[in-house]
Design a protein around this motif. Structure first.
Motif, short mmCIF file in Angstrom:
data_model
loop_
_atom_site.label_atom_id
_atom_site.label_comp_id
_atom_site.label_asym_id
_atom_site.label_seq_id
_atom_site.Cartn_x
_atom_site.Cartn_y
_atom_site.Cartn_z
N LEU A 41 -47.25 9.52 -42.62
CA LEU A 41 -47.97 10.69 -43.12
C LEU A 41 -49.20 10.98 -42.27
N THR A 42 -49.90 9.93 -41.87
CA THR A 42 -51.07 10.10 -41.00
C THR A 42 -50.67 10.67 -39.64
N LEU A 43 -49.57 10.18 -39.09
CA LEU A 43 -49.09 10.66 -37.80
C LEU A 43 -48.65 12.13 -37.88
N ILE A 44 -48.00 12.50 -38.98
CA ILE A 44 -47.57 13.89 -39.16
C ILE A 44 -48.79 14.81 -39.26
N TYR A 45 -49.80 14.37 -39.97
CA TYR A 45 -51.05 15.15 -40.08
C TYR A 45 -51.63 15.40 -38.70
N LEU A 123 -52.78 29.15 -39.42
CA LEU A 123 -53.79 28.21 -39.91
C LEU A 123 -53.60 27.93 -41.40
N VAL A 124 -53.15 28.94 -42.13
CA VAL A 124 -52.89 28.75 -43.57
C VAL A 124 -51.77 27.73 -43.76
N HIS A 125 -50.69 27.87 -42.98
CA HIS A 125 -49.57 26.95 -43.10
C HIS A 125 -49.94 25.55 -42.62
N THR A 126 -50.79 25.48 -41.61
CA THR A 126 -51.29 24.17 -41.17
C THR A 126 -52.06 23.50 -42.29
N GLY A 127 -52.90 24.28 -42.96
CA GLY A 127 -53.66 23.75 -44.08
C GLY A 127 -52.77 23.27 -45.21
N MET A 128 -51.66 23.97 -45.42
CA MET A 128 -50.71 23.55 -46.47
C MET A 128 -50.12 22.19 -46.14
N ASP A 131 -52.82 19.59 -46.73
CA ASP A 131 -53.05 19.37 -48.16
C ASP A 131 -51.95 18.51 -48.77
N LEU A 132 -50.69 18.78 -48.39
CA LEU A 132 -49.57 18.00 -48.93
C LEU A 132 -49.65 16.54 -48.49
N VAL A 133 -50.04 16.32 -47.24
CA VAL A 133 -50.17 14.95 -46.73
C VAL A 133 -51.29 14.23 -47.47
#
Length: 345
Positions: A41-45, A123-128, A131-133
């Motif tokens: 999860l950290t790596l995906i972020y 940027l909105v989708h990046t934030g999503m 947030d999920l991570v």
């Protein structure tokens, strides 16, 4: 971006975003899986952040994006495989993990589509995704018992709210009967009528209230006395995994019963609603009986709010549950007999 570059980017973004594949025959320990999941999860972020920065709309660097994109694809593939390995450690936990992975893959897919189309809301989708991570790292249960407890607690809150509605119904009925312009709209939405109950309906509601109170207390005690502590060795994951379905069945049946208490009441409808509630409680009894402590277990027993009928069983968890189940069954039978007599008149 050229058509060739777009095609390559689209193919890479689409890779491994489907449902997780089957797990291997050798399953790591739960602690290892949990640690791996958090690391992925950290790596995906981090990879998502790097990818977004390299493909920002103002000055996209397509070649620079290939590195974080490949890292992201590898991490998504790894986390999808990791999610499939949780099933041997409990189906409830595995379901929670798979749901998290699906949501993150879906958010990444939406981000990928936005980047491919060079949209402005990347940027909105990046934030999503971020947030999920963050939510997954914060809220994912540590083990199957914690996953079951989490679902049980969610139902408990709704149960208590529903029973409080009945208390408010009785208290509000003592007030003057006033015309409410929203009555018709509430009826149309299936939220019940705000009409004042008659004296007979009020007495009928007060007779049903103890059953609802006992059922809610029973549900609370499962969380506090069974799920709040490490289960006995004989408590297998299949037994724990069966509990959320019993909790949901009780919640649905109790809410259906409460819905029949709004005026005007139909005794036969109330009786019909009580049958599924009794059946749901009996199903929980069957699931709990094999895992209840066989000897008195004073430590951790929840004594707050117990009705007088159960005071004598406070120090023995098994005795408390047996007494409570019997009391609920007794109340259910008595109420259904009484309502059947009313309907036949």
């Amino acid at each position: 971006m050229t058509d060739k570059e777009k095609g390559k980017l689209s193919h890479m973004l689409a890779a491994d975003s489907s449902n997780p594949s089957e797990s291997s025959s050798t399953t790591p320990a739960l602690s290892v899986l949990h640690k791996d999941l958090l690391s992925l999860l950290t790596l995906i972020y981090a990879a998502t952040t790097k990818l977004t920065l390299s493909l920002r709309a103002e000055q996209p660097a397509y070649r620079a994006s290939l590195g974080p994109l490949q890292d992201l694809i590898g991490n998504v593939s790894a986390i999808a495989t990791c999610a499939t390995l949780f099933k041997t450690h409990g189906l409830t936990l595995a379901s929670d993990v798979r749901q998290v992975v699906r949501e993150i893959c879906s958010a990444l897919s939406a981000l990928g589509n936005t980047l491919l189309e060079e949209g402005e809301d990347y940027l909105v989708h990046t934030g999503m995704v971020h947030d999920l991570v963050d939510k997954a790292k914060r809220d994912l249960p540590a083990d199957n018992r914690a996953a079951v407890k989490k679902r049980w607690a969610a139902d408990r809150g709704m149960l208590e709210d529903s029973v409080q509605d009945v208390t408010s119904m009785i208290e509000d009925n003592d007030e003057a009967d006033e015309e409410d312009e929203f009555d018709e709209e509430l009826d149309d939405l299936g939220l019940g009528s705000t009409k004042k109950m008659s004296e007979v309906e009020m007495e009928r509601t007060k007779k049903v209230q103890p059953l609802l109170r006992f059922t809610t207390l029973l549900h609370k005690r499962v969380q506090l006395d069974i799920l709040a502590k490490p289960p006995p060795e004989r408590t297998s994951n299949p037994v724990l995994d069966s509990l959320p379905s019993h909790s949901h069945a009780i919640l649905v049946a109790l809410e259906d019963t409460i819905a029949t208490l709004y005026a005007p009441q139909d005794p036969s409808a109330i009786a019909s609603a009580l049958a599924p509630l009794a059946s749901a409680v009996e199903g929980l009894r069957s699931a709990l009986t094999p895992i209840l402590p066989s000897a008195p277990d004073i430590a951790g027993v929840a004594t707050e709010g117990a009705p007088a009928e159960l005071k004598g069983a406070q120090k023995d968890i098994r005795k408390w549950f047996v007494t409570c189940f019997d009391q609920i069954d007794k109340l259910s039978c008595s109420l259904r007999d009484s309502l059947a007599q009313e309907s036949s008149v």
